[in-house]
Design an enzyme around this catalytic site. Structure first.
Site, PDB file in Angstrom:
ATOM      1  N   ILE A 107     -20.066  48.512  20.108  1.00  0.00           N
ATOM      2  CA  ILE A 107     -20.297  48.068  18.735  1.00  0.00           C
ATOM      3  C   ILE A 107     -21.674  47.424  18.631  1.00  0.00           C
ATOM      4  O   ILE A 107     -22.180  46.855  19.596  1.00  0.00           O
ATOM      5  CB  ILE A 107     -19.175  47.093  18.296  1.00  0.00           C
ATOM      6  CG1 ILE A 107     -19.323  46.699  16.826  1.00  0.00           C
ATOM      7  CG2 ILE A 107     -19.105  45.874  19.191  1.00  0.00           C
ATOM      8  CD1 ILE A 107     -18.113  45.927  16.270  1.00  0.00           C
ATOM      9  N   CYS A 108     -22.270  47.555  17.466  1.00  0.00           N
ATOM     10  CA  CYS A 108     -23.525  46.872  17.140  1.00  0.00           C
ATOM     11  C   CYS A 108     -24.643  47.279  18.116  1.00  0.00           C
ATOM     12  O   CYS A 108     -24.851  48.454  18.380  1.00  0.00           O
ATOM     13  CB  CYS A 108     -23.289  45.366  17.133  1.00  0.00           C
ATOM     14  SG  CYS A 108     -24.654  44.366  16.519  1.00  0.00           S
ATOM     15  N   GLY A 109     -25.347  46.320  18.681  1.00  0.00           N
ATOM     16  CA  GLY A 109     -26.493  46.615  19.531  1.00  0.00           C
ATOM     17  C   GLY A 109     -26.159  47.399  20.774  1.00  0.00           C
ATOM     18  O   GLY A 109     -27.045  48.051  21.355  1.00  0.00           O
TER      19      GLY A 109
END
Length: 210
Positions: A107-109
């Site tokens: 998730i995300c970065g």
């Protein structure tokens, strides 16, 4: 009654600046359903500090983790994904998991780290925005980018930074944690605050299905 779906734990990667709110739903409900969650850090002997200032003493070292001993590897966002290659070993471990047919959820970065490692090429995926991944050196998966809250393609789950509930939903579906009706109700309750989903979950809990 909780269901122990696997004797292999779920592994949560932890590192300094890790975005602790992004995996709260995932790990809490996996634990309630009988999964053991274990944390792994690059150096399993030292504490890490999350973006929220919480200190975590990891359960083990990343180098000691084998895909054959795990149900899932979770990679959360962190400022360090965008400031250098310090977290590259975690992307390399994700490659080991995928090669072994063991799921990875990012998730995300963390999606940027997988993009730089070439792990999104040829797999449907999402992130915060297409432009974010387009900036990552070596990324060649733009044609497989999907505008969605979260995406599952085989053993890979990806999500953007604002979708921790959708991320959890995809993990639960991949691991068969809930049946379809219960999973739908879980998502409607925690994502949409849909009160009509609550009785469905309560009935499932009485059956031992939630």
């Amino acid at each position: 009654m909780t269901a122990n779906r696997s004797d292999k734990p779920v592994h949560l990667a932890v590192y300094d600046t890790y975005a602790d709110w992004e995996t709260g739903h995932t790990t809490a409900h996996l634990t309630q359903r009988g999964y053991r969650v274990r944390t792994v850090a690059d150096d399993g002997r030292q504490e890490v500090t999350t973006m929220g200032g919480v200190r975590i003493r990891p359960d083990g070292a990343l180098s000691d983790l084998s895909p054959q001993d795990s149900s899932l590897l979770i990679l959360t966002g962190a400022a360090l994904w965008d400031t250098g290659d310090e977290l590259a070993p975690f992307a390399a471990k994700a490659a080991e998991f995928l090669a072994a047919g063991v799921p990875v959820a990012a998730i995300c970065g963390a999606t940027a780290g997988l993009a730089r490692a070439g792990l999104l090429d040829g797999r449907a995926h999402t992130s915060g925005a297409p432009a974010y991944l387009a900036e990552q050196p070596g990324y060649a998966g733009a044609e497989q980018y999907v505008e969605a809250d979260a995406v599952t393609d085989g053993d890979l789950v990806t999500a953007g930074p604002t979708e921790p509930v959708a991320f959890a939903r995809e993990v639960f579906a991949r691991l068969d944690v809930y049946g379809p009706e219960v999973l739908d109700a879980w998502y409607r309750l925690f994502h949409d605050s849909d009160a009509s989903a609550f009785p469905v979950l309560m009935a499932a809990a009485e059956r031992g299905d939630a």
